[in-house]
Write a protein that holds these residues in place. Structure first.
Motif, PDB file in Angstrom:
ATOM      1  N   UNK A  50       0.851  -1.318  -0.007  1.00 20.21           N
ATOM      2  CA  UNK A  50       0.223   0.036  -0.120  1.00 20.21           C
ATOM      3  C   UNK A  50       0.777   1.058  -0.079  1.00 20.21           C
ATOM      4  N   UNK A  51       2.155   1.307  -0.323  1.00 19.76           N
ATOM      5  CA  UNK A  51       2.964   2.499  -0.711  1.00 19.76           C
ATOM      6  C   UNK A  51       2.391   3.281  -1.747  1.00 19.76           C
ATOM      7  N   UNK A  52       1.972   4.635  -1.454  1.00 20.83           N
ATOM      8  CA  UNK A  52       1.288   5.122  -2.655  1.00 20.83           C
ATOM      9  C   UNK A  52       2.008   5.308  -4.021  1.00 20.83           C
ATOM     10  N   UNK A  53       3.505   5.315  -3.997  1.00 23.18           N
ATOM     11  CA  UNK A  53       4.328   5.422  -5.168  1.00 23.18           C
ATOM     12  C   UNK A  53       4.015   4.038  -5.897  1.00 23.18           C
ATOM     13  N   UNK A  54       4.122   2.874  -5.067  1.00 19.12           N
ATOM     14  CA  UNK A  54       3.957   1.589  -5.851  1.00 19.12           C
ATOM     15  C   UNK A  54       2.758   1.400  -6.346  1.00 19.12           C
ATOM     16  N   UNK A  55       1.472   2.003  -5.554  1.00 18.44           N
ATOM     17  CA  UNK A  55       0.092   1.878  -6.086  1.00 18.44           C
ATOM     18  C   UNK A  55       0.178   2.736  -7.571  1.00 18.44           C
ATOM     19  N   UNK A  56       0.757   3.753  -7.385  1.00 23.60           N
ATOM     20  CA  UNK A  56       0.556   4.718  -8.617  1.00 23.60           C
ATOM     21  C   UNK A  56       1.415   4.191  -9.845  1.00 23.60           C
ATOM     22  N   UNK A  57       2.666   3.338  -9.473  1.00 22.93           N
ATOM     23  CA  UNK A  57       3.196   3.062 -10.880  1.00 22.93           C
ATOM     24  C   UNK A  57       2.508   2.046 -11.298  1.00 22.93           C
ATOM     25  N   UNK A  58       1.878   1.095 -10.521  1.00 23.29           N
ATOM     26  CA  UNK A  58       1.146   0.105 -10.884  1.00 23.29           C
ATOM     27  C   UNK A  58      -0.149   0.553 -11.861  1.00 23.29           C
TER      28      UNK A  58
END
Length: 234
Positions: free
Chosen positions: A122-130
């Motif tokens: 649930x890291x925002x950057x991880x979710x964004x790149x997905x």
């Protein structure tokens, strides 16, 4: 130069945390992969030896660390998009998807790997790149791409998804540990996740990936043998 496989992640070290052994196996099979990184990791944690660095200095250091890790992993190419670390979700999505699609179309991969929608943690950057990578691929803007894989996560398991590709890191653990050590500025976070790196922990042993999309179809059925054959893995 074109590459058959592209990994699209948020920060330097994501590639090693999640897919070091897959990347190395692909290279050994004659398919060196390319890596796209959305940020330089300049907002990352710093251990004591690097606590004095400015964000700009940390970003430069993490790019250098990534270069060292890329050599260990036998990555063919690394692209840094340079979006703000920790704020990828705030970037104009149109511009971000444009940048990702431009990189994909320059490299011409047929297979792309990225985070799952929950970002694994649930890291925002991880979710964004997905989200952004998925949009670039499934929108049809990247016609070379035939398959999109997500890193397996607890949330995917809870949805009933199962991995189509599982890599046992134990035979290659020394290589993965060496690549992790290349990301020295993040070593405390690395050791919190993997332990002291001398041996692989049982619950960190496997790299697993689910086929999320193939030529217009979401969550297609695919055996591991079929997945390996498509990736030219033994």
């Amino acid at each position: 130069m074109s590459y058959n496989i592209l990994f699209s992640y948020a920060h330097p070290d994501d590639e090693t945390f999640l897919s070091a052994c897959l990347i190395h196996q692909l290279a050994e099979a004659g398919e060196p992969a390319a890596l796209l990184l959305a940020t330089r990791g300049d907002a990352g944690s710093k251990n004591g030896a690097f606590g004095h660095l400015t964000r700009e200095q940390l970003g430069e250091l993490r790019e250098e660390e990534m270069e060292r890790a890329a050599r260990v992993l036998k990555l063919g190419q690394v692209t840094h998009l340079g979006f703000p670390d920790g704020k990828l979700a705030e970037v104009d999505p149109g511009s971000a998807v444009d940048a990702i699609a431009e990189t994909v179309n320059r490299l011409q991969p047929s297979v792309v790997f990225t985070f799952p929608p929950d970002g694994c943690n649930y890291h925002p950057d991880h979710m964004a790149i997905s989200r952004l990578t998925t949009e670039a691929v499934v929108s049809g803007r990247c016609p070379s791409v035939r398959q999109l894989y997500y890193v397996m996560s607890g949330a995917l398991h809870e949805e009933g998804r199962r991995p189509n590709l599982v890599i046992d890191t134990a035979p290659l653990w020394a290589m993965k540990a060496e690549a992790l050590r290349c990301h020295d500025s993040q070593i405390l976070a690395i050791m919190r996740h993997f332990g002291p790196l001398e041996t692989v922990l049982d619950d960190r042993r496997f790299e697993a990936f689910a086929l999320a999309w193939e030529q217009g179809a979401m969550w297609p059925e695919k055996s591991e043998a079929e997945a390996r054959a498509a990736l030219r893995l033994p």
